[in-house]
Design an enzyme around this catalytic site. Sequence first.
Site, PDB file in Angstrom:
ATOM      1  CG  HIS A 187      -1.703   1.194   1.459  1.00 32.20           C
ATOM      2  ND1 HIS A 187      -1.514   2.003   2.549  1.00 32.20           N
ATOM      3  CD2 HIS A 187      -2.692   1.775   0.726  1.00 32.20           C
ATOM      4  CE1 HIS A 187      -2.352   3.023   2.483  1.00 32.20           C
ATOM      5  NE2 HIS A 187      -3.074   2.916   1.394  1.00 32.20           N
ATOM      6  CD  GLU A 195      -2.456   2.768  -3.540  1.00 33.69           C
ATOM      7  OE1 GLU A 195      -2.778   3.962  -3.440  1.00 33.69           O
ATOM      8  OE2 GLU A 195      -2.980   1.858  -2.862  1.00 33.69           O
ATOM      9  CG  HIS A 196      -0.054   6.224  -0.501  1.00 33.83           C
ATOM     10  ND1 HIS A 196      -0.485   7.318   0.202  1.00 33.83           N
ATOM     11  CD2 HIS A 196      -1.059   5.321  -0.449  1.00 33.83           C
ATOM     12  CE1 HIS A 196      -1.702   7.079   0.681  1.00 33.83           C
ATOM     13  NE2 HIS A 196      -2.064   5.882   0.304  1.00 33.83           N
ATOM     14  CD  GLU A 207      -5.073   5.326   3.082  1.00 35.64           C
ATOM     15  OE1 GLU A 207      -3.958   5.766   2.749  1.00 35.64           O
ATOM     16  OE2 GLU A 207      -5.714   4.509   2.397  1.00 35.64           O
TER      17      GLU A 207
END
Lengths: 412, 429
Positions: free
Chosen positions: B67, B70-71, B143
Amino acid sequence: MDVIKKVINGVKVTYIKTDKFKSIAGRLHFRSLINKEKVTKRMLLRDIMIDNCKRYNTNQKLNLNCLENYDATYYASVYQDGNYITSSFTFSFINERFIDDKVTDSAINTFCEIVFNPNVNNDEFDKKTFDLCYKKAEEGIKRRKEDPDAYCFYKLNQLMGKDKPYAFEADLDVLKKQSTKSIYDEYKDMINDSEVSLYLVGDFDYESVAKEITKHIKMNKDYDEEIIVNNDFKKKMVSDECKLNTSASVLSVGFKCKDLTDYERVYVMPIYSNILGGGSTSRCFDQIREKNSLAYYAYSSYKKVYGIMYIYAGIQKENKDKTLNLMMDIQKSMKKITKKELDIAKKEIDTTFKRLSDGYIKLLSTYYYIDIMNEDDIEEKMKKFQKVTIKEVEAVHNKILKDAYFFVRGDK
Amino acid sequence: MEKIILPKIDETIYKEVLDNGLTIYIYKKPGFQKKYAYFQTKYGSINNVFVPHGKKEYRKVPLGIAHFLEHKLFESNTDESIFEGFEKDGAYVNAATSYNKTYYYFNTVDNFDSCLIRLIDFVQSPYFTDENVEKEKGIINQEIDMRDDDPDGYLYKKIVENALLKSQYKYDVGGTKQEVGKITKEDLYECYNTFYHPSNMYLVIAGDIDVNHTINIIKNNQSKKAYKSTQAIKQKTFKEPDEVEVKEDKKTHNVVSKKVGFAYKMNFDLKTDEEKYKFSSYLNCFFRILFGETSDFEENLIKDGIVKSYFDSFMQRYDNENTTYLVFFVADSDDEELLRKKVEEKLKDRSNLKKMFELYKKLLIASFVRKFESLEMCVSYIRTFGIEYDLLDKYYDIINKSNYEEFIETINKLHFDTYTKLVLDKKEK
């Protein structure tokens, strides 16, 4: 895609003819003037009506009928638009061309049963259904606090104008006063005291479907009240906060627009809000999230029927003051914008319009809103957005007044 | 190029595999304005223990790194940000990470070709620095907090964590703040070089586009990039035990009334994609019949005061060396034991199954047809039945031929003797 408008049985019918989709869909609107109590009553009425009807008198029987019709879908919604409230009933089902059975007549028949033949005896809704929906509504209102974002907006709207339609939300005290009888009275009010319109989309014999639905409409009002809400303005910004047992905090700032022209309201303000906090290149996203790592999200939104705009971000509680100051500085900086920002905002709005025709539910909503807002058609709107100038956006900046902010402090 | 023709609805999907191993699926849909492209790698949060490209030993990377990666692929080494480039073309760009995949996507009306190249190029041009990696940690932590604040999401996450022992599905996709804090730019490059090779990636495109022209511009783009030879990715696999890690748990949360969730755990030995899909489909059907929209189960629970306002059930499959299913039940209830007793009684109910099974088959057929009236749903269909399962052209036949005998045979294999329970309650004042 052709758009046909016709009055059938006294009801304005809009048919969007297209073979792009494999479904047929329609939405029947009952629109009337809003008041605080109506929001709660209509919400409860919506849930009761969509749970079952006289012919399919339990939710299970109604859902079995949906499955028999190849997963035909029915739902009800309550929309608040400025000074109006609308109860809408939507159906969709697969076009018979793609399955081995005939479903149109049966699916439309069920839709009419839901809307026009509710589960009522002796002028009262079925008690069992009422009790079930009441409990769900009661818990739903109490659970508002479980969503920090939604709760923050709810509290901010109360601060901005608790007697204004944008602050009307379902309310426990109003709910407690409701009964099987009062909700049936609200049903009669909806049926007899509304402006009714029907929107259909797909590739089918729309006239016979429209006739079947509209034959039940006996009363159809024509309201002339303005949809736009007039605002009151504060001399000084007000604020409040609350604590919730969450890790993240939410900060929302509300602004009011003063003396906007119709042109500014429809065309200039959406561009202003887009540049301020519309997307991933907007000033809020860039400054609050990307440059200062203060938030996972930071956006703005503009509600044209209410003449209000918000900036909001999900932050850590210790960053409240820093984020608030940054939000105010970013908004102040909007007195000057660049051509690059204007072009990106226009492109984004243009693309949004072009995308509308790819979803049948979006088409149903779009044509309804064009009608009730009494605005230019899509083509004309697209052209006018492209003509908005830097000067016009900068000029509108002076008409935006800060009003209030609310902070949900995550106290976990 | 392979043409995959879908029966009943007369739709075609094109498939091409390039020399470097990149697989392309294209669904041409005349008359639609939007155009979609998804660039996807078979790499998600569960791919955590592997032999990095060019090395020999297994290594375990910090949780949440897929994740995080991905950022960070949205980091640009030019003055123009990735977002700005797409927005100038009127496109919306985003990405997401799940247990077993990461995907980057855009949709646009205009300038499709330039957006497509932009998408491929930014995903294939990683730019990580110590500074930009550190900066991202604050955003990711926010997040994680935000996701944990949602009571339902938190309930699901904790139940999975308590139910699984060895499976990497045990861990949340975003990882934990502690694990995210350990991530370095070197870790990111190692994961990237292992999992973002074209042979582990897929492009799924949908809209009113010229198929041959699109394939050619992708080929042209890829031919200019040198990739080291394909190397099969070695990953550690885990066999999930039958028992649960934590049987009963209680947490405080931002809830107005008590929420309870419990999940039954079952392991099966399912081999082929078709077997896995059919098994899941029959199970879904069974639980919907018992607890879904045509059942009066929730209504009776509310009426009897066992739950306040809602009851929900769903199931999830986790592919390990064996296949694990968790069947979840969630409600706002003050009496979780009585609720569980009622659920277990209902699970034994076999009345009216035949008629209901035939009705649910209609629902599956309708949902298949509906996938092809929306580009988003069609792309999702290709990503599930083309990439995750190899069933793209077989799906309709499988649902059409599904039958009551197989359905009964499947549900007879179910057992509900192992469960985990979690209660979320208000913080005491």
